[in-house]
Design a protein around this motif. Sequence first.
Motif, PDB file in Angstrom:
ATOM      1  N   GLN A 236     -10.325  -9.521  -1.172  1.00  0.00           N
ATOM      2  CA  GLN A 236      -9.620  -8.913  -0.050  1.00  0.00           C
ATOM      3  C   GLN A 236      -9.789  -7.395  -0.118  1.00  0.00           C
ATOM      4  O   GLN A 236      -9.832  -6.820  -1.211  1.00  0.00           O
ATOM      5  N   PRO A 237      -9.868  -6.716   1.014  1.00  0.00           N
ATOM      6  CA  PRO A 237      -9.974  -5.259   0.974  1.00  0.00           C
ATOM      7  C   PRO A 237      -8.695  -4.643   0.404  1.00  0.00           C
ATOM      8  O   PRO A 237      -7.609  -5.210   0.537  1.00  0.00           O
ATOM      9  N   LEU A 238      -8.832  -3.494  -0.225  1.00  0.00           N
ATOM     10  CA  LEU A 238      -7.681  -2.796  -0.793  1.00  0.00           C
ATOM     11  C   LEU A 238      -6.712  -2.371   0.306  1.00  0.00           C
ATOM     12  O   LEU A 238      -5.503  -2.348   0.110  1.00  0.00           O
ATOM     13  N   ILE A 239      -7.258  -2.053   1.463  1.00  0.00           N
ATOM     14  CA  ILE A 239      -6.439  -1.700   2.626  1.00  0.00           C
ATOM     15  C   ILE A 239      -6.806  -2.682   3.742  1.00  0.00           C
ATOM     16  O   ILE A 239      -7.810  -2.511   4.428  1.00  0.00           O
ATOM     17  N   PRO A 240      -6.016  -3.747   3.912  1.00  0.00           N
ATOM     18  CA  PRO A 240      -6.374  -4.784   4.879  1.00  0.00           C
ATOM     19  C   PRO A 240      -6.257  -4.362   6.340  1.00  0.00           C
ATOM     20  O   PRO A 240      -6.868  -4.971   7.209  1.00  0.00           O
ATOM     21  N   LEU A 241      -5.454  -3.335   6.615  1.00  0.00           N
ATOM     22  CA  LEU A 241      -5.272  -2.811   7.973  1.00  0.00           C
ATOM     23  C   LEU A 241      -5.089  -1.304   7.890  1.00  0.00           C
ATOM     24  O   LEU A 241      -4.469  -0.815   6.938  1.00  0.00           O
ATOM     25  N   PRO A 242      -5.558  -0.556   8.866  1.00  0.00           N
ATOM     26  CA  PRO A 242      -5.301   0.880   8.859  1.00  0.00           C
ATOM     27  C   PRO A 242      -3.797   1.159   8.822  1.00  0.00           C
ATOM     28  O   PRO A 242      -3.024   0.519   9.527  1.00  0.00           O
ATOM     29  N   GLY A 243      -3.393   2.090   7.971  1.00  0.00           N
ATOM     30  CA  GLY A 243      -1.976   2.456   7.847  1.00  0.00           C
ATOM     31  C   GLY A 243      -1.273   1.807   6.671  1.00  0.00           C
ATOM     32  O   GLY A 243      -0.255   2.299   6.207  1.00  0.00           O
ATOM     33  N   VAL A 244      -1.783   0.677   6.190  1.00  0.00           N
ATOM     34  CA  VAL A 244      -1.189  -0.012   5.037  1.00  0.00           C
ATOM     35  C   VAL A 244      -1.537   0.772   3.774  1.00  0.00           C
ATOM     36  O   VAL A 244      -2.650   1.245   3.610  1.00  0.00           O
ATOM     37  N   THR A 245      -0.559   0.903   2.864  1.00  0.00           N
ATOM     38  CA  THR A 245      -0.748   1.654   1.623  1.00  0.00           C
ATOM     39  C   THR A 245      -0.883   0.702   0.448  1.00  0.00           C
ATOM     40  O   THR A 245      -0.004  -0.135   0.226  1.00  0.00           O
ATOM     41  N   PRO A 246      -1.969   0.828  -0.330  1.00  0.00           N
ATOM     42  CA  PRO A 246      -2.079   0.008  -1.542  1.00  0.00           C
ATOM     43  C   PRO A 246      -1.156   0.554  -2.636  1.00  0.00           C
ATOM     44  O   PRO A 246      -0.967   1.773  -2.739  1.00  0.00           O
ATOM     45  N   VAL A 247      -0.568  -0.345  -3.429  1.00  0.00           N
ATOM     46  CA  VAL A 247       0.335   0.062  -4.510  1.00  0.00           C
ATOM     47  C   VAL A 247       0.018  -0.712  -5.792  1.00  0.00           C
ATOM     48  O   VAL A 247      -0.645  -1.746  -5.755  1.00  0.00           O
ATOM     49  N   SER A 248       0.548  -0.183  -6.889  1.00  0.00           N
ATOM     50  CA  SER A 248       0.371  -0.820  -8.195  1.00  0.00           C
ATOM     51  C   SER A 248       1.693  -1.408  -8.671  1.00  0.00           C
ATOM     52  O   SER A 248       2.711  -1.349  -7.977  1.00  0.00           O
ATOM     53  N   GLU A 249       1.673  -1.914  -9.883  1.00  0.00           N
ATOM     54  CA  GLU A 249       2.875  -2.489 -10.492  1.00  0.00           C
ATOM     55  C   GLU A 249       3.996  -1.462 -10.579  1.00  0.00           C
ATOM     56  O   GLU A 249       5.173  -1.797 -10.396  1.00  0.00           O
ATOM     57  N   ALA A 250       3.653  -0.202 -10.869  1.00  0.00           N
ATOM     58  CA  ALA A 250       4.675   0.845 -10.994  1.00  0.00           C
ATOM     59  C   ALA A 250       5.460   1.005  -9.693  1.00  0.00           C
ATOM     60  O   ALA A 250       6.693   1.097  -9.708  1.00  0.00           O
ATOM     61  N   GLU A 251       4.754   1.038  -8.563  1.00  0.00           N
ATOM     62  CA  GLU A 251       5.441   1.165  -7.277  1.00  0.00           C
ATOM     63  C   GLU A 251       6.256  -0.083  -6.950  1.00  0.00           C
ATOM     64  O   GLU A 251       7.316   0.017  -6.334  1.00  0.00           O
ATOM     65  N   ILE A 252       5.772  -1.241  -7.355  1.00  0.00           N
ATOM     66  CA  ILE A 252       6.541  -2.480  -7.132  1.00  0.00           C
ATOM     67  C   ILE A 252       7.862  -2.401  -7.881  1.00  0.00           C
ATOM     68  O   ILE A 252       8.927  -2.689  -7.326  1.00  0.00           O
ATOM     69  N   MET A 253       7.821  -1.982  -9.144  1.00  0.00           N
ATOM     70  CA  MET A 253       9.063  -1.907  -9.930  1.00  0.00           C
ATOM     71  C   MET A 253      10.022  -0.873  -9.364  1.00  0.00           C
ATOM     72  O   MET A 253      11.234  -1.095  -9.342  1.00  0.00           O
TER      73      MET A 253
END
Length: 196
Positions: free
Chosen positions: A65-82
């Motif tokens: 899957q692309p890292l950014i599936p739609l324009p405007g969506v922000t990719p995040v890591s585990e740190a941001e999830i927590m």
Amino acid sequence: MKKLLILGISMFASQLVFAQAATIAPGTPLNIFEGKKEVVVQTSNGPVTITRVMTSCAKNGGTLQPLIPLPGVTPVSEAEIMTALGDKNSLVVDMRDSNDRIKGTIPGSISIPYTEVAMRMDELGCKKLPAGGKKPWDCSQAKKVYSFCNGPVCPQSPFAMKAMVRDGFPATKIYYYRGGMLDWDALGLTSVKGEF
């Protein structure tokens, strides 16, 4: 009616794909991209063919899957999830089907399966608009949504994000944890089992 029939058929087909993925034997060749099982790269030692096979820790046999599936969506890591798990203006949403969620999920996440998100956007802070309008939802007061599914080859959360944006959810309020449960588990982070 035609759109509803097409949606039903596509949901059935995607469920079939995910059910089949659970039975793929380790070592089975898999697609890297849709319809493509290998990528050849040139190195200083000559060409190398990159392939992909099912491993014992893989979550499914989807395509990258692309890292950014739609324009405007922000990719995040585990740190941001927590961090999002402790933010009252954010929701960490497990968009997998409940058969996967019950096997283990991120503590504090909520379940909205990808096949249901377009009908349950009120749970994300949106308000249903009267029928016949341009968009079915007013999402001006929506929460930030941190979405995840099974990992980098899982299409469930990208599918859900596309439906959300189509129906009025702002892409800028969607945060995509592409690593999903595959990376979460690989890092040895705590997961909870038996939750719906």
